[in-house]
Scaffold this motif. Structure first.
Motif, short mmCIF file in Angstrom:
data_model
loop_
_atom_site.label_atom_id
_atom_site.label_comp_id
_atom_site.label_asym_id
_atom_site.label_seq_id
_atom_site.Cartn_x
_atom_site.Cartn_y
_atom_site.Cartn_z
N ALA A 293 0.92 -1.30 0.33
CA ALA A 293 0.50 0.24 -0.09
C ALA A 293 0.72 1.51 0.13
CB ALA A 293 -1.08 0.34 0.98
N VAL A 294 2.02 1.30 0.41
CA VAL A 294 3.04 2.42 0.43
C VAL A 294 3.76 2.43 -0.21
CG1 VAL A 294 2.38 2.18 2.94
CG2 VAL A 294 4.42 1.02 2.57
N GLU A 295 4.06 1.66 -0.86
CA GLU A 295 4.71 1.99 -2.49
C GLU A 295 4.38 2.82 -2.87
OE1 GLU A 295 8.14 0.82 -3.96
OE2 GLU A 295 6.92 -0.70 -3.14
N GLY A 296 5.28 3.59 -3.15
CA GLY A 296 4.73 5.53 -3.64
C GLY A 296 4.87 6.31 -2.70
N ASN A 297 4.32 6.11 -1.41
CA ASN A 297 4.53 7.14 -0.26
C ASN A 297 5.49 6.56 -0.03
OD1 ASN A 297 3.93 8.27 2.07
ND2 ASN A 297 1.45 8.10 1.77
N LYS A 298 6.59 7.67 0.03
CA LYS A 298 8.13 7.94 0.48
C LYS A 298 7.68 7.73 2.45
CE LYS A 298 13.17 9.53 0.15
NZ LYS A 298 13.15 11.13 -0.56
N LEU A 300 5.85 7.40 4.53
CA LEU A 300 5.62 5.84 5.21
C LEU A 300 5.64 4.88 4.81
CD1 LEU A 300 1.39 6.34 4.88
CD2 LEU A 300 2.58 6.33 7.14
N LYS A 301 6.40 4.04 3.39
CA LYS A 301 7.62 3.64 3.58
C LYS A 301 9.10 3.82 4.47
CE LYS A 301 9.51 1.08 -0.26
NZ LYS A 301 10.08 1.33 -1.76
N ILE A 302 9.76 4.88 4.62
CA ILE A 302 10.45 4.86 5.94
C ILE A 302 9.97 4.47 6.74
CG2 ILE A 302 12.13 6.60 6.89
CD1 ILE A 302 12.24 7.66 3.60
N GLN A 303 8.74 4.81 6.79
CA GLN A 303 8.64 4.64 9.10
C GLN A 303 8.20 3.28 9.06
OE1 GLN A 303 5.89 7.18 10.83
NE2 GLN A 303 5.80 9.53 9.21
N LEU A 304 7.82 2.62 7.94
CA LEU A 304 7.18 1.16 8.32
C LEU A 304 8.68 1.03 8.21
CD1 LEU A 304 4.96 -1.14 8.28
CD2 LEU A 304 5.28 -1.08 5.49
N GLN A 305 9.90 0.41 7.65
CA GLN A 305 10.80 0.16 7.63
C GLN A 305 11.64 -0.26 9.44
OE1 GLN A 305 12.39 1.58 3.87
NE2 GLN A 305 11.82 -0.69 2.55
N PHE A 306 11.33 1.24 9.40
CA PHE A 306 12.21 1.37 10.37
C PHE A 306 11.05 1.15 11.93
CE2 PHE A 306 14.04 5.89 9.17
CZ PHE A 306 15.26 5.00 8.92
N PHE A 307 10.41 0.88 11.95
CA PHE A 307 8.76 0.67 12.34
C PHE A 307 9.11 -1.23 12.89
CE2 PHE A 307 5.52 -1.35 14.81
CZ PHE A 307 4.83 0.05 15.63
N SER A 308 9.24 -1.80 11.73
CA SER A 308 9.13 -3.33 12.02
C SER A 308 10.50 -3.90 12.56
CB SER A 308 9.27 -3.14 10.39
OG SER A 308 10.10 -3.33 9.57
#
Length: 345
Positions: A293-298, A300-308
């Motif tokens: 879903a966050v592909e293209g939303n830089k 949110l993508k970064i936040q998801l990666q860091f949060f994981s």
């Protein structure tokens, strides 16, 4: 001339209620009924609205035991007889020509719902969201699919029930969910599914009062109701609007991250950490869907990666970004238009 029913749920707003009612009583549109629902308010609100009812035959007063905002709105809807319905919260107020303008727009465009722009009203200034439209832009018409997309994004079309003129037959049988905060999130998509034509006017005619003692400013575990509301809405999206699933996932993820961070800042209300664990487990469970879903939303993508990796890493990222914006190494996010007041409201 159509009749407009204005439903006002009232609880512990003795300080503000006269301003709200006066703005409705003084409307330039004459065919109005005003339904004031006293939701078991322990202050003098009940007495105040009884006084108004004695002076104005258009006012209907309903007294009930406290049941919350949803219950008060539902009770008010039982007394609605107008072709249109407008919700106004009791600490807010509206421009004197708001109803007249919204009815005209609805009739001109055969619209099921008309949304007014609004001010965030503080004691000595107003904020107007001009990120997408300016006040002189022409009205925006949305069809059903465009409307549902904008509702999910919650930017141009807000989930708020207030500030919108509804055709009454559209909402008469749709009750607000009782016992939850952010009740509008559980309700709005069910209404908008029925809408063929939706109109946004960019002239701000509703004043959304920001007071420090409101529920928005007092964080508690009940604030997590919004995540449950978004999850419930997501099931609806999967069934009726499958092409909007990724947009829905983005909003859910964003809210999960926000509320996880708020729980960290308010450790005392989640002492055993169960609420944080539930959010983290949910993100882990839906990680692949969120990732898509966050592909293209830089951002949110970064936040998801860091949060994981670990939620604290995401917190550090947000803190560093805030610092860089402060020292102007990163651009500031686009703000809202501010208007200072010469008097306090």
């Amino acid at each position: 001339m159509p009749k407009v029913s204005v439903v006002v749920p009232i609880y512990k707003v003795q300080k503000y209620i006269r301003r709200c009612i006066d703005s409705i009583v003084e409307q330039t549109f004459p065919n109005v009924e005003i339904i004031l629902v006293n939701d078991g308010s322990p202050d003098n609100c009940g007495q105040i609205i009884d006084e108004y009812a004695k002076k104005d035959h258009r006012i209907k007063v309903v007294h009930k035991e406290n049941g919350g905002l949803s219950d008060a709105r539902n009770k008010g809807m039982e007394y609605v007889t107008g072709e249109y319905t407008l919700f106004v919260d009791s600490d807010d107020w509206i421009e004197r020509n708001m109803i007249e303008e919204l009815v005209k727009i609805s009739l001109d465009n055969q619209a099921d719902v008309v949304q007014s722009s609004f001010y965030y009203a503080y004691h000595d200034y107003l904020l107007y969201d001009n990120r997408y439209f300016s006040k002189n832009h022409p009205n925006k018409l949305l069809n059903n699919h465009e409307l549902m997309y904008e509702l999910i994004c919650n930017e141009k079309v807000k989930n708020f029930a207030w500030g919108k003129l509804y055709k009454t037959n559209l909402i008469k049988d749709l009750q607000f969910k009782k016992g939850v905060l952010f009740e509008d999130v559980f309700w709005s998509h069910l209404v908008m599914q029925r809408v063929h034509t939706y109109v946004i006017t960019h002239i701000p005619m509703y004043y959304y009062f920001q007071r420090s003692e409101s529920i928005v400013f007092n964080y508690s575990l009940r604030n997590l109701d919004i995540i449950e509301g978004l999850k419930e809405r997501h099931k609806f999206v999967e069934q009726y609007y499958p092409n909007l699933i990724n947009e829905s996932f983005k909003v859910i993820l964003s809210n999960c991250l926000i509320h996880y961070n708020l729980l960290l800042l308010n450790r005392g209300i989640d002492k055993d950490g169960n609420s944080k664990k539930l959010i983290r487990s949910f993100i882990k469970l839906k990680y692949k869907e969120f990732q898509l879903a966050v592909e293209g939303n830089k951002e949110l993508k970064i936040q998801l990666q860091f949060f994981s990796v670990h939620p604290i890493i995401n917190i550090c990222f947000l803190a560093i970004r805030k610092l860089f914006r402060k020292i102007k190494l990163l651009p500031q996010p686009i703000g809202l238009e501010k208007k200072n007041l010469s008097f306090k409201v």
